[in-house]
Design a protein around this motif. Structure first.
Motif, PDB file in Angstrom:
ATOM      1  N   UNK A  55       0.799  -1.220   0.000  1.00  0.00           N
ATOM      2  CA  UNK A  55       0.000   0.000   0.000  1.00  0.00           C
ATOM      3  C   UNK A  55       0.831   1.269   0.000  1.00  0.00           C
ATOM      4  N   UNK A  56       2.136   1.173   0.233  1.00  0.00           N
ATOM      5  CA  UNK A  56       2.965   2.384   0.235  1.00  0.00           C
ATOM      6  C   UNK A  56       4.400   2.030  -0.101  1.00  0.00           C
ATOM      7  N   UNK A  57       5.051   2.901  -0.889  1.00  0.00           N
ATOM      8  CA  UNK A  57       6.462   2.734  -1.219  1.00  0.00           C
ATOM      9  C   UNK A  57       7.088   4.105  -1.415  1.00  0.00           C
ATOM     10  N   UNK A  61       0.236  -5.290   3.813  1.00  0.00           N
ATOM     11  CA  UNK A  61      -1.017  -5.544   4.521  1.00  0.00           C
ATOM     12  C   UNK A  61      -1.121  -6.959   5.082  1.00  0.00           C
ATOM     13  N   UNK A  62      -0.363  -7.907   4.521  1.00  0.00           N
ATOM     14  CA  UNK A  62      -0.380  -9.272   5.020  1.00  0.00           C
ATOM     15  C   UNK A  62       0.953  -9.926   4.678  1.00  0.00           C
ATOM     16  N   UNK A  79       3.121  -8.311   8.020  1.00  0.00           N
ATOM     17  CA  UNK A  79       2.253  -7.145   7.877  1.00  0.00           C
ATOM     18  C   UNK A  79       2.821  -5.969   8.663  1.00  0.00           C
ATOM     19  N   UNK A  80       2.690  -4.769   8.080  1.00  0.00           N
ATOM     20  CA  UNK A  80       3.162  -3.569   8.763  1.00  0.00           C
ATOM     21  C   UNK A  80       4.170  -2.804   7.928  1.00  0.00           C
TER      22      UNK A  80
END
Length: 343
Positions: A262-264, A276-277, A306-307
């Motif tokens: 979700x983010x880079x 996310x997983x 995740x994280x």
């Protein structure tokens, strides 16, 4: 274990294709994912590169047969009432491995239970069972409504892109790479005079760096007048694998919560990303030198939980004009490497 009620839904999903380091590639697949209690069932299976049987690129008759099978209108394809839930993205051979489950009726409800990783005719629940996943009980009305909607054309996706730019040789290489992984591509200088019905076949329009703002505005206006909401991609650099990754990301328009990544961001000698997983994540750096030659470096390849995560980058691989591509099963993100501290 008694099956507890869970919500059942379906959502468009993508197995991102791509041109990988060394010239290898993986095929792009669009499919319909199973959403249980608001979350992708595939994501609960940790690091798994797989697609559901409800793939949008299979012939309509086969797609319909898969839906009918999940509705239990035909006999189970595997012994013990087992059905393939997720399988190999590249073939239908059970020997490659597949996630299977028993699907049965209980009154008006549908129950999915005994999930397992299966590579032969029979599943070994003791050694290959997904313990802790399921059983799930779905309301018959909700379950049938979701699957029946697919038979009305709810799974169709646009898997073609329009390439706009002046560097025809680069665009030709890009189009060839996209076709290799299963995405159609057409090259044009502009969209003037293209009928609206043709524009509706494109899921994205890609602008090369040489495309001027006037050209871009005219193309966007043509799509707007045709009533087409295609993704617009501004090519970061004349690097084919990088552009492929940008296009893959643009074609995956689902909610961020249904993506593995979700983010880079990348700056200050490190990349920061959000997962996310648990899944395998690969980071590849692309750099243009002063002679406009491309240098490729694999900088990370491992399973992350995740994280948020921080991955150190070798300054020698990301100096000058550099970009980073992150890949996980079903997700791809691209970012330019910025000078300074991570953001």
């Amino acid at each position: 274990m008694a099956a507890e009620y869970a919500t059942f839904g379906l959502a468009p999903a993508m197995r991102a294709g791509g041109v990988l380091a060394g010239g290898d590639y993986q095929v792009h697949r669009n499919f319909v994912d199973f959403i249980v209690d608001g979350r992708s069932l595939l994501f609960r299976l940790s690091d798994l590169d797989a697609v559901s049987p409800l793939a949008s690129d299979v012939p309509p008759a086969i797609f319909t047969a898969q839906v009918r099978s999940l509705l239990l209108e035909t006999d189970a394809p595997l012994p013990g009432g087992r059905y393939v839930i997720y399988g190999c993205p590249d073939c239908e051979d059970l020997a490659c491995g597949a996630v299977t489950a028993v699907i049965q009726r209980d009154g008006d409800d549908f129950v999915w239970r005994d999930f397992a990783w299966q590579t032969g005719e029979h599943a070994d629940l003791e050694f290959n069972g997904y313990h802790g996943i399921g059983p799930f009980r779905f309301s018959g009305t909700e379950y049938r409504t979701a699957l029946a909607a697919l038979l009305d054309g709810g799974a169709h996706t646009r898997r073609r892109v329009l390439l706009i730019g002046a560097r025809v040789a680069l665009l030709a290489r890009l189009a060839a790479a996209l076709r290799t992984i299963g995405i159609g591509a057409d090259i044009a200088h502009d969209a003037a005079g293209v009928p609206a019905e043709e524009l509706r076949g494109y899921g994205a329009v890609v602008f090369g760096r040489a495309a001027g703002e006037e050209e871009r505005a005219a193309v966007r206006d043509a799509f707007t007048r045709a009533g087409v909401e295609a993704a617009h991609v501004d090519g970061l650099a004349p690097i084919v694998p990088l552009l492929v990754a940008q296009i893959e990301h643009a074609l995956d328009g689902g909610p961020a919560g249904r993506h593995r990544l979700t983010r880079l961001t990348a700056a200050g000698g490190a990349a920061e990303l959000e997962v996310t997983s648990p899944c395998r994540v690969r980071l590849t750096a692309y750099r243009l030198d002063r002679f406009h030659r491309t240098h490729t470096h694999e900088v990370f390849d491992d399973v992350l939980g995740a994280g948020g995560h921080r991955v150190a980058l070798d300054p020698g691989t990301v100096k000058g004009e550099s970009y980073l591509v992150a890949r996980a099963p079903g997700s791809v993100l691209v970012t330019a490497v910025r000078r300074g501290k991570p953001g």
